[in-house]
Design a protein around this motif. Structure first.
Motif, PDB file in Angstrom:
ATOM      1  N   ASN A 210       0.808  -1.222   0.000  1.00 18.12           N
ATOM      2  CA  ASN A 210       0.000   0.000   0.000  1.00 18.12           C
ATOM      3  C   ASN A 210       0.843   1.275   0.000  1.00 18.12           C
ATOM      4  O   ASN A 210       0.304   2.381   0.124  1.00 18.12           O
ATOM      5  N   THR A 212       2.882   2.385   2.218  1.00 15.69           N
ATOM      6  CA  THR A 212       3.056   2.984   3.547  1.00 15.69           C
ATOM      7  C   THR A 212       3.985   2.113   4.376  1.00 15.69           C
ATOM      8  O   THR A 212       3.748   0.914   4.521  1.00 15.69           O
ATOM      9  N   ARG A 214       5.792   0.488   7.663  1.00 16.74           N
ATOM     10  CA  ARG A 214       5.304   0.091   8.982  1.00 16.74           C
ATOM     11  C   ARG A 214       6.408  -0.680   9.699  1.00 16.74           C
ATOM     12  O   ARG A 214       7.303  -1.242   9.059  1.00 16.74           O
ATOM     13  N   GLN A 301      -4.448  -5.475  12.482  1.00 18.56           N
ATOM     14  CA  GLN A 301      -4.585  -4.635  11.296  1.00 18.56           C
ATOM     15  C   GLN A 301      -3.307  -3.840  11.043  1.00 18.56           C
ATOM     16  O   GLN A 301      -2.843  -3.719   9.906  1.00 18.56           O
ATOM     17  N   LYS A 302      -2.699  -3.305  12.107  1.00 18.28           N
ATOM     18  CA  LYS A 302      -1.454  -2.543  11.948  1.00 18.28           C
ATOM     19  C   LYS A 302      -0.310  -3.437  11.503  1.00 18.28           C
ATOM     20  O   LYS A 302       0.512  -3.060  10.672  1.00 18.28           O
ATOM     21  N   HIS A 306      -2.982  -3.178   6.727  1.00 21.65           N
ATOM     22  CA  HIS A 306      -4.234  -2.932   6.001  1.00 21.65           C
ATOM     23  C   HIS A 306      -4.874  -1.638   6.484  1.00 21.65           C
ATOM     24  O   HIS A 306      -4.978  -1.393   7.681  1.00 21.65           O
ATOM     25  N   HIS A 307      -5.324  -0.811   5.533  1.00 23.34           N
ATOM     26  CA  HIS A 307      -6.080   0.385   5.883  1.00 23.34           C
ATOM     27  C   HIS A 307      -7.547   0.038   6.140  1.00 23.34           C
ATOM     28  O   HIS A 307      -8.221   0.699   6.920  1.00 23.34           O
ATOM     29  N   ASP A 308      -8.032  -0.992   5.454  1.00 20.29           N
ATOM     30  CA  ASP A 308      -9.440  -1.371   5.508  1.00 20.29           C
ATOM     31  C   ASP A 308      -9.610  -2.560   6.453  1.00 20.29           C
ATOM     32  O   ASP A 308      -9.037  -3.626   6.228  1.00 20.29           O
TER      33      ASP A 308
END
Length: 336
Positions: A210, A212, A214, A301-302, A306-308
């Motif tokens: 995505n 981004t 992390r 999720q982090k 995933h953003h969604d």
């Protein structure tokens, strides 16, 4: 050339006679300039190549201006019923004659083709918005498999750690199970991305799907294994050793197809059945076991990047036995 240009083309009745490949080259060049990741660009290219092969066989003289939504519906039907299951796979296409892709796989290929069609319409090369008329398949939820806990142990026991490639594979399997990284994120990991003291690895923005970055936590044992593999790389390949962690036995970076094949071979050796032995299954397994072991979905999720949140839901697959065990532990009547 959005609306105004499209109207000029329509009013002047200019007829386009270039082959469809010509327009795909324009589309592909635009996507490269937009900065799409190499894996996404490769998907666009390979999915178009499948379509091109089908068009050559069934509609060899078709021009762009003759394209209709029905051509794409026919092609979707071909993928669902006739497409060779492992067509184009580097190792499996000659050993498996199964036909018909899963609806989920058909949707992946259809989405990239819809992107191409939408581009052609937006740029004025197609007067009809075919992308909006080509529909995706309905896919049942909870169809993505995960390994059983016993299968995780069997897979980790499969590589021969006395050999360099076996030890490398063991570290890779451990990393995938411990972090849920996408396979390309793992394969692009460098020595600088590892922080042994704080037990974290950084997934750089240029590597993340995505875009981004992390920071992903790892267990102490996993961090130590990664550090040991980095040391082994430096010993094996000396000054010509690249910073990439996962290498072939002659020092070049391990590729996606090579990693996929090694994982499949270890699955065969471990006798794994009932679930697909592929890099993505490790990600589903991590997500499922993370939640079953008490991890909360927001932290998950982090970690997954995933953003969604709905995507996280698709990764967590709890089987009936785990469901019963969790109910036994968590029921209000537990211990009563």
């Amino acid at each position: 050339m959005p609306t105004a240009t499209r109207e000029r083309l329509a009013s002047s009745k200019i007829t386009l006679h270039h082959p469809i490949d010509y327009y795909f080259d324009i589309f592909f060049r635009a996507k490269k300039i937009e900065g799409l990741k190499p894996r996404t660009l490769n998907d666009h290219k390979s999915h178009y190549r499948y379509l091109q092969r089908w068009l050559t066989k069934h509609h060899p003289t078709l021009k762009l201006e003759e394209l209709t939504a029905d051509h794409f519906r026919q092609y979707v039907g071909h993928m669902l019923t006739e497409q060779a299951l492992y067509d184009g796979h580097p190792t499996l296409q000659d050993h498996n004659t199964a036909q018909g892709l899963s609806p989920a796989t058909v949707n992946i290929r259809t989405r990239t083709l819809k992107c191409f069609l939408r581009f052609l319409h937006d740029e004025g090369y197609l007067q009809t918005d075919l992308a909006s008329r080509v529909k995706l398949q309905k896919v049942k939820e909870d169809t993505l498999g995960a390994f059983e806990k016993e299968q995780v142990l069997q897979l980790l026991a499969a590589p021969n750690q006395r050999e360099y490639t076996g030890f490398r594979d063991y570290v890779l399997l451990t990393l995938l199970f411990d972090t849920g990284l996408r396979i390309n994120e793992a394969l692009n990991l460098t020595a600088d991305d590892l922080d042994v003291a704080n037990r974290t690895i950084t997934v750089r923005a240029t590597v993340a799907k995505n875009g981004t970055s992390r920071v992903v936590p790892v267990r102490k044992r996993t961090a130590e294994l990664l550090a040991a593999l980095i040391q082994e790389n430096r010993k094996q390949f000396a000054t010509r050793c690249p910073s990439t962690v996962f290498l072939l036995n002659y020092g070049k970076p391990l590729t996606y197809n090579q990693a996929y094949e090694r994982i499949r071979l270890h699955g065969d050796k471990a006798g794994i059945t009932g679930v697909r032995v592929s890099p993505h299954t490790f990600r589903h397994t991590f997500a499922t076991l993370y939640v079953l072991n008490g991890g909360d979905p927001f932290t998950l999720q982090k970690i997954l990047g995933h953003h969604d949140f709905s995507m996280v839901r698709k990764y967590v697959q709890v089987n009936q036995r785990d469901l019963q065990e969790k109910h036994e532990q968590s029921s209000p009547l537990a211990g009563v």
